[in-house]
Design a protein around this motif. Structure first.
Motif, PDB file in Angstrom:
ATOM      1  N   THR A  55      -5.961 -11.824  -6.856  1.00  0.00           N
ATOM      2  CA  THR A  55      -7.107 -12.482  -7.498  1.00  0.00           C
ATOM      3  C   THR A  55      -8.179 -12.909  -6.498  1.00  0.00           C
ATOM      4  O   THR A  55      -9.248 -13.337  -6.896  1.00  0.00           O
ATOM      5  CB  THR A  55      -6.638 -13.716  -8.304  1.00  0.00           C
ATOM      6  OG1 THR A  55      -5.985 -14.630  -7.420  1.00  0.00           O
ATOM      7  CG2 THR A  55      -5.697 -13.305  -9.418  1.00  0.00           C
ATOM      8  N   GLU A  56      -7.886 -12.784  -5.196  1.00  0.00           N
ATOM      9  CA  GLU A  56      -8.847 -13.185  -4.164  1.00  0.00           C
ATOM     10  C   GLU A  56     -10.144 -12.391  -4.247  1.00  0.00           C
ATOM     11  O   GLU A  56     -11.219 -12.906  -4.005  1.00  0.00           O
ATOM     12  CB  GLU A  56      -8.221 -13.002  -2.784  1.00  0.00           C
ATOM     13  CG  GLU A  56      -9.154 -13.304  -1.640  1.00  0.00           C
ATOM     14  CD  GLU A  56      -8.508 -12.998  -0.315  1.00  0.00           C
ATOM     15  OE1 GLU A  56      -8.710 -11.880   0.190  1.00  0.00           O
ATOM     16  OE2 GLU A  56      -7.796 -13.866   0.196  1.00  0.00           O
ATOM     17  N   HIS A  57     -10.035 -11.123  -4.556  1.00  0.00           N
ATOM     18  CA  HIS A  57     -11.225 -10.273  -4.593  1.00  0.00           C
ATOM     19  C   HIS A  57     -11.042  -9.188  -5.647  1.00  0.00           C
ATOM     20  O   HIS A  57      -9.958  -8.631  -5.790  1.00  0.00           O
ATOM     21  CB  HIS A  57     -11.458  -9.646  -3.215  1.00  0.00           C
ATOM     22  CG  HIS A  57     -12.853  -9.179  -3.030  1.00  0.00           C
ATOM     23  ND1 HIS A  57     -13.301  -7.987  -3.534  1.00  0.00           N
ATOM     24  CD2 HIS A  57     -13.906  -9.759  -2.411  1.00  0.00           C
ATOM     25  CE1 HIS A  57     -14.571  -7.834  -3.225  1.00  0.00           C
ATOM     26  NE2 HIS A  57     -14.958  -8.906  -2.530  1.00  0.00           N
ATOM     27  N   GLU A  58     -12.127  -8.885  -6.352  1.00  0.00           N
ATOM     28  CA  GLU A  58     -12.051  -7.911  -7.444  1.00  0.00           C
ATOM     29  C   GLU A  58     -11.723  -6.495  -6.976  1.00  0.00           C
ATOM     30  O   GLU A  58     -11.301  -5.664  -7.783  1.00  0.00           O
ATOM     31  CB  GLU A  58     -13.358  -7.894  -8.246  1.00  0.00           C
ATOM     32  CG  GLU A  58     -14.566  -7.360  -7.500  1.00  0.00           C
ATOM     33  CD  GLU A  58     -15.367  -8.418  -6.750  1.00  0.00           C
ATOM     34  OE1 GLU A  58     -16.474  -8.104  -6.307  1.00  0.00           O
ATOM     35  OE2 GLU A  58     -14.888  -9.560  -6.589  1.00  0.00           O
ATOM     36  N   LEU A  59     -11.867  -6.204  -5.699  1.00  0.00           N
ATOM     37  CA  LEU A  59     -11.579  -4.859  -5.216  1.00  0.00           C
ATOM     38  C   LEU A  59     -10.123  -4.662  -4.812  1.00  0.00           C
ATOM     39  O   LEU A  59      -9.687  -3.528  -4.624  1.00  0.00           O
ATOM     40  CB  LEU A  59     -12.493  -4.520  -4.028  1.00  0.00           C
ATOM     41  CG  LEU A  59     -13.982  -4.421  -4.376  1.00  0.00           C
ATOM     42  CD1 LEU A  59     -14.795  -4.166  -3.112  1.00  0.00           C
ATOM     43  CD2 LEU A  59     -14.248  -3.347  -5.409  1.00  0.00           C
ATOM     44  N   ASN A  60      -9.366  -5.717  -4.663  1.00  0.00           N
ATOM     45  CA  ASN A  60      -7.945  -5.578  -4.344  1.00  0.00           C
ATOM     46  C   ASN A  60      -7.205  -4.969  -5.536  1.00  0.00           C
ATOM     47  O   ASN A  60      -7.554  -5.240  -6.681  1.00  0.00           O
ATOM     48  CB  ASN A  60      -7.329  -6.941  -4.015  1.00  0.00           C
ATOM     49  CG  ASN A  60      -7.744  -7.457  -2.665  1.00  0.00           C
ATOM     50  OD1 ASN A  60      -8.154  -6.708  -1.800  1.00  0.00           O
ATOM     51  ND2 ASN A  60      -7.633  -8.763  -2.480  1.00  0.00           N
ATOM     52  N   PRO A  61      -6.182  -4.151  -5.278  1.00  0.00           N
ATOM     53  CA  PRO A  61      -5.410  -3.577  -6.391  1.00  0.00           C
ATOM     54  C   PRO A  61      -4.822  -4.678  -7.275  1.00  0.00           C
ATOM     55  O   PRO A  61      -4.384  -5.719  -6.777  1.00  0.00           O
ATOM     56  CB  PRO A  61      -4.286  -2.804  -5.690  1.00  0.00           C
ATOM     57  CG  PRO A  61      -4.778  -2.558  -4.317  1.00  0.00           C
ATOM     58  CD  PRO A  61      -5.655  -3.723  -3.981  1.00  0.00           C
ATOM     59  N   GLN A  62      -4.826  -4.432  -8.553  1.00  0.00           N
ATOM     60  CA  GLN A  62      -4.301  -5.408  -9.501  1.00  0.00           C
ATOM     61  C   GLN A  62      -2.878  -5.091  -9.933  1.00  0.00           C
ATOM     62  O   GLN A  62      -2.208  -5.920 -10.525  1.00  0.00           O
ATOM     63  CB  GLN A  62      -5.218  -5.487 -10.731  1.00  0.00           C
ATOM     64  CG  GLN A  62      -6.632  -5.922 -10.382  1.00  0.00           C
ATOM     65  CD  GLN A  62      -6.664  -7.273  -9.682  1.00  0.00           C
ATOM     66  OE1 GLN A  62      -6.206  -8.264 -10.232  1.00  0.00           O
ATOM     67  NE2 GLN A  62      -7.179  -7.310  -8.464  1.00  0.00           N
ATOM     68  N   SER A  63      -2.427  -3.888  -9.616  1.00  0.00           N
ATOM     69  CA  SER A  63      -1.074  -3.488 -10.010  1.00  0.00           C
ATOM     70  C   SER A  63      -0.078  -3.807  -8.898  1.00  0.00           C
ATOM     71  O   SER A  63      -0.454  -4.108  -7.772  1.00  0.00           O
ATOM     72  CB  SER A  63      -1.042  -1.988 -10.309  1.00  0.00           C
ATOM     73  OG  SER A  63      -1.353  -1.252  -9.137  1.00  0.00           O
ATOM     74  N   GLN A  64       1.185  -3.756  -9.269  1.00  0.00           N
ATOM     75  CA  GLN A  64       2.274  -3.910  -8.306  1.00  0.00           C
ATOM     76  C   GLN A  64       3.140  -2.662  -8.379  1.00  0.00           C
ATOM     77  O   GLN A  64       4.281  -2.708  -8.779  1.00  0.00           O
ATOM     78  CB  GLN A  64       3.107  -5.151  -8.613  1.00  0.00           C
ATOM     79  CG  GLN A  64       2.413  -6.445  -8.328  1.00  0.00           C
ATOM     80  CD  GLN A  64       3.321  -7.624  -8.617  1.00  0.00           C
ATOM     81  OE1 GLN A  64       3.723  -7.839  -9.756  1.00  0.00           O
ATOM     82  NE2 GLN A  64       3.637  -8.382  -7.598  1.00  0.00           N
ATOM     83  N   SER A  67       1.039   2.990  -6.318  1.00  0.00           N
ATOM     84  CA  SER A  67      -0.375   3.253  -6.041  1.00  0.00           C
ATOM     85  C   SER A  67      -1.017   2.085  -5.288  1.00  0.00           C
ATOM     86  O   SER A  67      -1.893   2.290  -4.449  1.00  0.00           O
ATOM     87  CB  SER A  67      -1.147   3.555  -7.323  1.00  0.00           C
ATOM     88  OG  SER A  67      -1.222   2.411  -8.157  1.00  0.00           O
ATOM     89  N   ALA A  68      -0.574   0.866  -5.555  1.00  0.00           N
ATOM     90  CA  ALA A  68      -1.088  -0.299  -4.818  1.00  0.00           C
ATOM     91  C   ALA A  68      -0.641  -0.239  -3.362  1.00  0.00           C
ATOM     92  O   ALA A  68      -1.417  -0.542  -2.447  1.00  0.00           O
ATOM     93  CB  ALA A  68      -0.629  -1.599  -5.472  1.00  0.00           C
ATOM     94  N   LEU A  69       0.609   0.151  -3.132  1.00  0.00           N
ATOM     95  CA  LEU A  69       1.095   0.302  -1.757  1.00  0.00           C
ATOM     96  C   LEU A  69       0.308   1.377  -1.015  1.00  0.00           C
ATOM     97  O   LEU A  69      -0.072   1.195   0.151  1.00  0.00           O
ATOM     98  CB  LEU A  69       2.581   0.661  -1.748  1.00  0.00           C
ATOM     99  CG  LEU A  69       3.550  -0.430  -2.167  1.00  0.00           C
ATOM    100  CD1 LEU A  69       4.955   0.136  -2.270  1.00  0.00           C
ATOM    101  CD2 LEU A  69       3.501  -1.596  -1.217  1.00  0.00           C
ATOM    102  N   ASP A  70       0.053   2.483  -1.692  1.00  0.00           N
ATOM    103  CA  ASP A  70      -0.731   3.557  -1.083  1.00  0.00           C
ATOM    104  C   ASP A  70      -2.133   3.062  -0.739  1.00  0.00           C
ATOM    105  O   ASP A  70      -2.665   3.356   0.337  1.00  0.00           O
ATOM    106  CB  ASP A  70      -0.824   4.762  -2.020  1.00  0.00           C
ATOM    107  CG  ASP A  70       0.507   5.469  -2.215  1.00  0.00           C
ATOM    108  OD1 ASP A  70       1.439   5.254  -1.402  1.00  0.00           O
ATOM    109  OD2 ASP A  70       0.618   6.232  -3.197  1.00  0.00           O
TER     110      ASP A  70
END
Length: 117
Positions: A55-64, A67-70
């Motif tokens: 939630t810190e920044h809108e560009l960070n991945p929202q999923s866990q 694809s988020a790890l990648d």
């Protein structure tokens, strides 16, 4: 039993190899110490965790998911490429109607590429 490939460097060894052999990449010990102390304080106070990172920044991945790890791997591998020595000459990109600079321009470019694939 250690099953790691003996040719793979761990992060500390990788950073040392890069710092000792690179002409264009520099590691500033005072910066490393500053961020290490900051992250230590955040961990002690539990003020920074996976949820706050998302939630810190809108560009960070929202999923866990994978694809988020990648995304984190690619973003962290190339993030130094978008830093500028001259603050007036920052790399800029527009994504979803907003302009980003520096590290966030890289994240925006990565997200735009993923969105348009």
């Amino acid at each position: 039993m250690d099953t790691r490939d003996s040719n793979v460097l761990l992060p500390r060894e990788s950073a040392k190899l890069i710092a000792n052999n690179s002409k264009d990449v520099k590691i500033h010990p005072e910066g490393v110490k500053k961020i290490a102390n900051h992250m230590y304080e955040c961990a002690k106070k539990n003020t920074y965790n996976l949820q706050s990172w998302r939630t810190e920044h809108e560009l960070n991945p929202q999923s866990q998911d994978e694809s988020a790890l990648d995304w984190v791997f690619v973003a962290d591998t190339l993030n130094f490429s978008f830093w500028s020595d001259d603050e007036s000459q920052k790399y800029r990109i527009k994504f979803n109607g907003k302009e980003y600079t520096g590290y966030w321009s890289w994240c925006a470019a990565l997200n735009r590429a993923l969105k348009n694939r």
